[in-house]
Design an enzyme around this catalytic site. Structure first.
Site, PDB file in Angstrom:
ATOM      1  N   SER A 135       0.847  -1.189   0.000  1.00 55.90           N
ATOM      2  CA  SER A 135       0.000   0.000   0.000  1.00 55.90           C
ATOM      3  C   SER A 135       0.879   1.234   0.000  1.00 55.90           C
ATOM      4  O   SER A 135       1.999   1.219   0.536  1.00 55.90           O
ATOM      5  CB  SER A 135      -0.896   0.017   1.242  1.00 55.90           C
ATOM      6  OG  SER A 135      -1.554   1.266   1.390  1.00 55.90           O
ATOM      7  N   TYR A 149      -2.763  -0.767  10.128  1.00 52.85           N
ATOM      8  CA  TYR A 149      -2.628  -1.267   8.753  1.00 52.85           C
ATOM      9  C   TYR A 149      -1.377  -0.684   8.109  1.00 52.85           C
ATOM     10  O   TYR A 149      -0.584  -1.407   7.481  1.00 52.85           O
ATOM     11  CB  TYR A 149      -3.871  -0.880   7.959  1.00 52.85           C
ATOM     12  CG  TYR A 149      -3.804  -1.206   6.486  1.00 52.85           C
ATOM     13  CD1 TYR A 149      -4.041  -2.497   6.029  1.00 52.85           C
ATOM     14  CD2 TYR A 149      -3.526  -0.211   5.554  1.00 52.85           C
ATOM     15  CE1 TYR A 149      -3.985  -2.790   4.677  1.00 52.85           C
ATOM     16  CE2 TYR A 149      -3.477  -0.497   4.195  1.00 52.85           C
ATOM     17  CZ  TYR A 149      -3.707  -1.790   3.760  1.00 52.85           C
ATOM     18  OH  TYR A 149      -3.658  -2.066   2.419  1.00 52.85           O
TER      19      TYR A 149
END
Length: 256
Positions: A135, A149
């Site tokens: 990401s 996350y």
């Protein structure tokens, strides 16, 4: 595309779009996810040779079973895509032990199991590619509700880089690639632990088919790191050039 590609998290989102794009190019696919009906539907749209293997990638034994199923069906694996993962919507002050364990289990352990499962096969051939879908938040920790996350994706990036360096001298034919999407129009946001905004409703979200095409290009032309949008690398460089200035500027919306 004469490649055998294993894709985890393939029942929806980026994994499903990548499966269909690769299948259209002639790749032989082994698709993994927990949702059987959805997974089989994606396999049916991804070419006559696509194999659906229901798999919980947070289990090392099930990941190894996935590898074995791929080898039994096709005799080799050329690319292993660790795409499965999950987000969270909690600030640092609210995080529990289980929140952190969940983020590590779903985003780090699952990918590590995939890397370790396929690596001996790649080493025996001195060929293959491990592609870890990370990401932008693994480079830019600028969305506080995605705190754990983001931390997990930073860890995945580090593991990927370390493995790449380990293999450079002994097995130069093996590629380790990290792909870093930003906000992609999938169910990622609404499926996050703690809930969240549906990523498909976020203005400017990248079409999932576009992100999948970038990943497919990274398979055709392997390289260490790929951002699914061209401008992102400049943003990362701007962040590390002056963190304080970057953090004072208006921030982006929640990312993948």
């Amino acid at each position: 595309m004469d490649k055998v590609i294993v894709i985890t998290g393939a029942s929806g989102g980026i994994g499903a779009a990548l499966a269909q794009a690769a299948g259209a190019r002639g790749a032989k696919l082994v698709l993994a996810a927990r949702r059987q009906a959805e997974l089989e539907a994606v396999a049916a749209r991804s070419g006559p040779d696509a194999l659906a293997v229901v798999t919980d990638v947070t289990s090392r034994a099930e990941v190894e079973r996935l590898r074995d199923a791929a080898l039994a069906r096709f005799g080799r694996i050329d690319v292993w895509v660790n795409n499965a993962g999950r987000g969270i919507t909690r600030g640092v002050a609210e995080l529990t032990d289980e929140d952190l364990a969940s983020m590590w289990r779903d985003n780090v352990n699952s990918a590590l199991y995939g890397m370790q499962a396929v690596l001996p096969h790649f080493q025996a051939r001195d060929a293959g590619q491990i592609l870890n879908v990370s990401s932008v938040l693994g480079r830019l920790p600028v969305v506080p509700p995605r705190s754990a996350y983001s931390a997990a994706k930073h860890a995945l990036n580090a593991l990927s880089a370390c493995l790449r360096q380990e293999l450079r001298e002994t097995h130069p034919g093996i590629w380790v690639t990290v792909v870093m999407p930003g906000v992609v129009a999938t169910e990622f946001g609404s499926n996050a632990l703690g809930g969240g905004m549906d990523s498909r409703a976020i203005p400017g979200a990248q079409p999932v088919e576009e992100a999948a095409q970038v990943i497919l290009d990274a398979i055709v032309h392997p390289r260490p790191e790929v951002y699914t949008r061209a401008h992102t690398q400049a943003e990362v460089e701007r962040y590390y050039h002056d963190v304080a200035a970057f953090e004072r500027a208006p921030g982006p919306g929640p990312g993948r």
